[in-house]
Design a protein around this motif. Structure first.
Motif, short mmCIF file in Angstrom:
data_model
loop_
_atom_site.label_atom_id
_atom_site.label_comp_id
_atom_site.label_asym_id
_atom_site.label_seq_id
_atom_site.Cartn_x
_atom_site.Cartn_y
_atom_site.Cartn_z
N VAL A 34 0.82 -1.22 0.00
CA VAL A 34 0.00 0.00 0.00
C VAL A 34 0.85 1.27 0.00
CG1 VAL A 34 -1.97 -1.10 1.12
CG2 VAL A 34 -0.21 -0.05 2.52
N ALA A 35 2.09 1.14 0.43
CA ALA A 35 2.98 2.31 0.45
C ALA A 35 3.28 2.80 -0.96
CB ALA A 35 4.28 1.98 1.18
N PRO B 78 -3.16 10.67 1.21
CA PRO B 78 -2.83 11.65 2.26
C PRO B 78 -2.47 10.98 3.57
CG PRO B 78 -5.19 11.56 1.95
CD PRO B 78 -4.59 10.69 0.88
N GLU B 79 -1.63 11.63 4.33
CA GLU B 79 -1.32 11.15 5.67
C GLU B 79 -2.54 11.38 6.56
OE1 GLU B 79 1.38 9.54 6.56
OE2 GLU B 79 2.24 9.68 4.54
N GLN B 80 -2.40 11.12 7.84
CA GLN B 80 -3.51 11.33 8.77
C GLN B 80 -4.05 12.75 8.62
OE1 GLN B 80 -4.53 8.80 10.70
NE2 GLN B 80 -6.25 9.93 11.52
N THR B 81 -5.35 12.85 8.33
CA THR B 81 -5.96 14.16 8.09
C THR B 81 -6.18 14.88 9.43
OG1 THR B 81 -7.08 13.21 6.18
CG2 THR B 81 -7.84 15.35 6.93
#
Length: 281
Positions: free
Chosen positions: A173-174, A180-183
């Motif tokens: 998945v990377a 986006p990172e943690q929103t």
């Protein structure tokens, strides 16, 4: 149902002779490709670009391309022996786990399992044990020359085998771009509203209420065109011109030969009459 594999599956010292049957079917509407001008089906032929000729299946061998244009040719007999060697092995259940421990991304295809001759009791034993424990079995099986990881579980009153991907077949998945990172800029109200909407749309899963609307509409369009006689018939393959000319030439030659045979006897008869007159005089 068509049997696509048969063998034995075992757990511990219990061996179950089984048959596998495809549990699902593809209902896509298959459309043919036609030549727009004459509405004839397009042919796809196997052709060697180097020899510049069409080839048959008997002229084809399998090979592994280990580098650009460099191949290891695999003998058909070796592949068949390897396939038979693996297929003749009993399928052994390696572990028992809980179904919820497996993410759906791993699932591939589903097959119904039925007991083969003499396997009814052992089949029922495994089914009952899986139902009572809430577990599923993890096994390996060779299907169509490919080793598959699989699970064995109960579906209604039937044992079902579902092939699953090996871990190295699931992409990292990377590597997915633009995730986006943690929103952190979401307000509590936005999140709360989204959760409320999900709650309002939450229902029991009823698979019967979901239908393939595109397939239905496409079939209706096809039937409407048939009923209105908007149909076409493929033209027959035409004989090449040079073959036609050759046939015409042969037929004309045949006719001329027949005519010459008709004329020849008359000439002989006329010649005989002339000879008789000469003798008389």
């Amino acid at each position: 149902m068509h049997t696509m594999w048969k063998g034995t599956i075992s757990f511990g010292l219990v061996n179950i002779p089984i048959k596998l049957h495809a549990a699902t079917e593809n209902k896509d509407i298959k459309l043919r490709q036609l030549h727009e001008e004459c509405k004839s089906p397009i042919e796809y032929k196997k052709r060697c670009p180097v020899c510049d000729k069409e080839i048959s299946n008997e002229d084809i061998v399998k090979a592994y391309e280990y580098a650009k244009n460099k191949f290891v040719v695999l003998d058909a007999e070796d592949l068949e022996n390897l396939k038979k060697e693996q297929e003749d092995k009993s399928v052994e259940i390696l572990d028992f786990v809980k179904l919820e421990e497996i993410d759906p991304i791993y699932f591939d295809r589903s097959y119904f399992m039925s007991p083969n001759e003499g396997g009814t009791k052992a089949y029922g034993l495994l089914r009952q044990a899986l139902s009572d424990t809430g577990k599923i079995g993890i096994a390996k099986i060779i299907i169509r020359s490919k080793e598959q990881l699989a699970i064995v579980r109960v579906y209604e009153n039937t044992l079902i085998m579902e092939t699953i991907h090996f871990p190295d077949e699931v992409r990292n998945v990377a590597d997915v771009p633009n995730v986006p990172e943690q929103t952190t800029d979401l307000s509590k109200k936005e999140v709360s509203t989204a959760i409320t909407l999900i709650d309002q749309l939450t229902a029991e899963f009823e698979p019967e209420k979901y239908t393939d609307e595109y397939r239905t509409a496409l079939m209706e369009l096809i039937e409407a065109k048939r009923n209105n006689e908007e149909v076409t018939t493929a033209k027959q393959e035409t004989t090449p011109e040079n073959v036609t000319n050759l046939m015409e030439a042969l037929e004309k030659s045949l006719e001329s030969t027949k005519e010459s045979k008709k004329i020849a006897p008359k000439r002989k008869t006329a010649a005989k009459k002339t000879n008789r007159k000469k003798k008389t005089s």
